[in-house]
Design an enzyme around this catalytic site. Sequence first.
Site: not given
Ligand code: IPM
Ligand code: MN
Length: 371
Positions: A221, A142, A245, A189, A249
């Site tokens: 993975d 990032y 990240d 990884k 999710d």
């Molecule tokens: C999160 C979001 C952010 C990230 C984005 C909006 C930059 O997806 O906080 O998980 O990738 O960190």
């Molecule tokens: Mn995110």
Amino acid sequence: MKLNIAVLAGDGIGPEVTTQAIKALEAIGHSFNHTFIFKDALVGAIAIDKTNNPLPDETLDLCKDTDAVLFGAIGDPKYDNNPNAPIRPEQGLLKLRKELGLYANIRPVKAYDTLLDKSPLKRSIIEGTDISIYRELTGGIYFGKKHTNSEGTIASDLCEYSKEEIERITHLAFKAAQNRRKKVTLIDKANVLESSRLWRKVVTEIATQYTDVTLDFMFVDNAAMQMILNPNQFDVIVTENMFGDIISDEASVIGGSIGLLASASVGDTYCMFEPIHGSYPQATGKGIANPIAAILSAAMLLEHFNLHQEAMMIKLAVEKALELNITTSDLNPENPLTTEKVGDFIADYIENPEDSNINFENIHVGQSTII
Ligand code: IPM
Ligand code: MN
């Protein structure tokens, strides 16, 4: 206790859900005699529209000047579909994380008993899941050097980590594990990436200081697969920025909705609390966004300041809402309540938890005055 809180509601559904989190905090303030002072500031696409800067200086100054930041969401489709946009809302969030030194992002993932059938995953797989993800937040791909060649045909993003960056979050992860089920899984990884091999080396060294905690390793993975095959094997996960990240999710599916997942971002000086869902632009202004992730982020704020009973009260109120199906359409498509009604119920329950008459549900969502 008196706390000054910077409110960065941001874009999309950010303002709607943040309003509900504030309401919950105000209810806590009344019940437990605390003073929370909220100060708004701009961030994200809305800040670009107004100031041409996704993180205006005044916003950053305010964050540095308050005890905590309550963050909503960031992002707007008008930027998502334009790879040439010179300024992007996300830059505001990334800069904020970096400037405030918020290197550890903690994302709890829990399968609530009342929601086991809401997840597309089988009840038998997710039952009992309770994971705490420690995502490194200010390093890695990032923030590494970015480059595009002059023809615009080759681009690169550097993933770089230093020993110190790995050490500081790893200590937090191990300390957390000591108060939980005493297991840390490093997701990396290391079969391919040099940076992952450094993570393994540093984390292995640190593990020797925490003899009561077991450390294991998993390639990302495989971890993506294990997360939905057998999430109960995880206790604390520690991982680099982008893997965290993605994995978080994915893990949100276990809880039944991404609208439930809260997070805390902490560093040595500052702290920020935000739902992990994004700005959900399709839902903006419709009153359908789930406020629970934002409300649980407020609970994490309270926990951060050692207000454990207060945080517990918010969690109890949320659990009550889930139990009574006082939820938005993501969890309750047949009979959904609005963002505001869910927030009203939770705030009301915080202040009147004893109120358990027969019309409880109706009264607390403001639908009836008949007792
Ligand atoms: C999160 C979001 C952010 C990230 C984005 C909006 C930059 O997806 O906080 O998980 O990738 O960190
Ligand atoms: Mn995110």
